[in-house]
Design a protein around this motif. Structure first.
Motif, PDB file in Angstrom:
ATOM      1  N   ALA A 146      -1.089  -2.203  11.878  1.00 36.00           N
ATOM      2  CA  ALA A 146      -0.940  -0.752  11.459  1.00 36.00           C
ATOM      3  C   ALA A 146      -0.536   0.003  12.934  1.00 36.00           C
ATOM      4  O   ALA A 146      -1.532  -0.374  13.963  1.00 36.00           O
ATOM      5  N   HIS A 171      -5.078  -0.412   6.241  1.00 31.79           N
ATOM      6  CA  HIS A 171      -3.813   0.282   5.039  1.00 31.79           C
ATOM      7  C   HIS A 171      -3.820   0.106   3.847  1.00 31.79           C
ATOM      8  O   HIS A 171      -3.861   1.183   2.616  1.00 31.79           O
ATOM      9  N   GLU A 218       6.588  10.014   2.099  1.00 38.65           N
ATOM     10  CA  GLU A 218       5.537   9.218   1.810  1.00 38.65           C
ATOM     11  C   GLU A 218       6.846   7.933   1.219  1.00 38.65           C
ATOM     12  O   GLU A 218       7.421   8.064   0.586  1.00 38.65           O
ATOM     13  N   TYR A 241       1.653   4.756   0.874  1.00 37.95           N
ATOM     14  CA  TYR A 241       1.338   6.091   2.654  1.00 37.95           C
ATOM     15  C   TYR A 241       1.962   7.289   2.475  1.00 37.95           C
ATOM     16  O   TYR A 241       2.774   7.383   1.501  1.00 37.95           O
ATOM     17  N   ARG A 242       0.655   8.029   3.156  1.00 37.42           N
ATOM     18  CA  ARG A 242       1.288   9.400   2.860  1.00 37.42           C
ATOM     19  C   ARG A 242       1.544  10.341   3.933  1.00 37.42           C
ATOM     20  O   ARG A 242       0.243  10.248   5.005  1.00 37.42           O
ATOM     21  N   TYR A 243       2.573  10.631   4.796  1.00 40.39           N
ATOM     22  CA  TYR A 243       2.287  11.257   6.293  1.00 40.39           C
ATOM     23  C   TYR A 243       1.936  12.489   6.348  1.00 40.39           C
ATOM     24  O   TYR A 243       2.223  13.525   5.079  1.00 40.39           O
ATOM     25  N   TYR A 266       0.910  -1.357  -0.026  1.00 42.24           N
ATOM     26  CA  TYR A 266      -0.170   0.188  -0.504  1.00 42.24           C
ATOM     27  C   TYR A 266       1.011   1.297  -0.020  1.00 42.24           C
ATOM     28  O   TYR A 266       1.890   0.865   0.320  1.00 42.24           O
TER      29      TYR A 266
END
Length: 138
Positions: A82, A130, A62, A55-57, A53
């Motif tokens: 997670a 996710h 990311e 992700y981007r904080y 997957y």
């Protein structure tokens, strides 16, 4: 987590020194395969991951990570979940059996000591988070 490698998952698992840890790792791999529908892939030198997957904080950082993953370490079987699972799934953790937890990590000594339904539920909920199917805060 790190990036996928071309390392053989089967060779990695076959090299796990403890027979119990090796057996637990193979059982956990089958559970994660069933939940994710993905085949195992090595992520870095010691993490067995399933699916991926993006992700981007909030910071803008990311990347990509495994939907589900684990590492059969000497002291524990480490299951990656997670972040925040302890707060969100306290009732499931209460049913799980003996464990230790860190940020996004569940540490298990032996799969035979934990409730398989509770473990499956934790992994499934983490995968759903996710995938964006389940909100992290719910």
């Amino acid at each position: 987590m790190t990036a996928p490698t071309g390392q053989s998952v089967e060779e990695f698992l076959a090299a796990v020194p403890s027979e119990t840890r090796r057996s637990d790792a193979r059982r956990l791999a089958e559970i994660m395969r069933e939940i994710t529908g993905a085949e195992p892939v090595m992520w870095g030198p010691s993490i067995v991951g399933f699916g991926s997957y993006h992700y981007r904080y909030d910071s803008g950082r990311e990347g990509d990570s495994a939907l589900a993953g684990f590492s059969p370490r000497k002291q524990h079987l480490v299951v990656y979940l997670a972040g925040g699972f302890e707060e969100r799934h306290a009732s499931t953790l209460a049913r799980l059996g003996p464990y230790k937890a860190g940020k996004g990590c569940l540490y298990l000594k032996n799969l035979d000591d934990v409730d398989p339904a509770a473990l499956r539920e934790l992994i499934d909920r983490s995968v759903r988070v996710h995938r964006g199917v389940d909100r992290a805060g719910s």
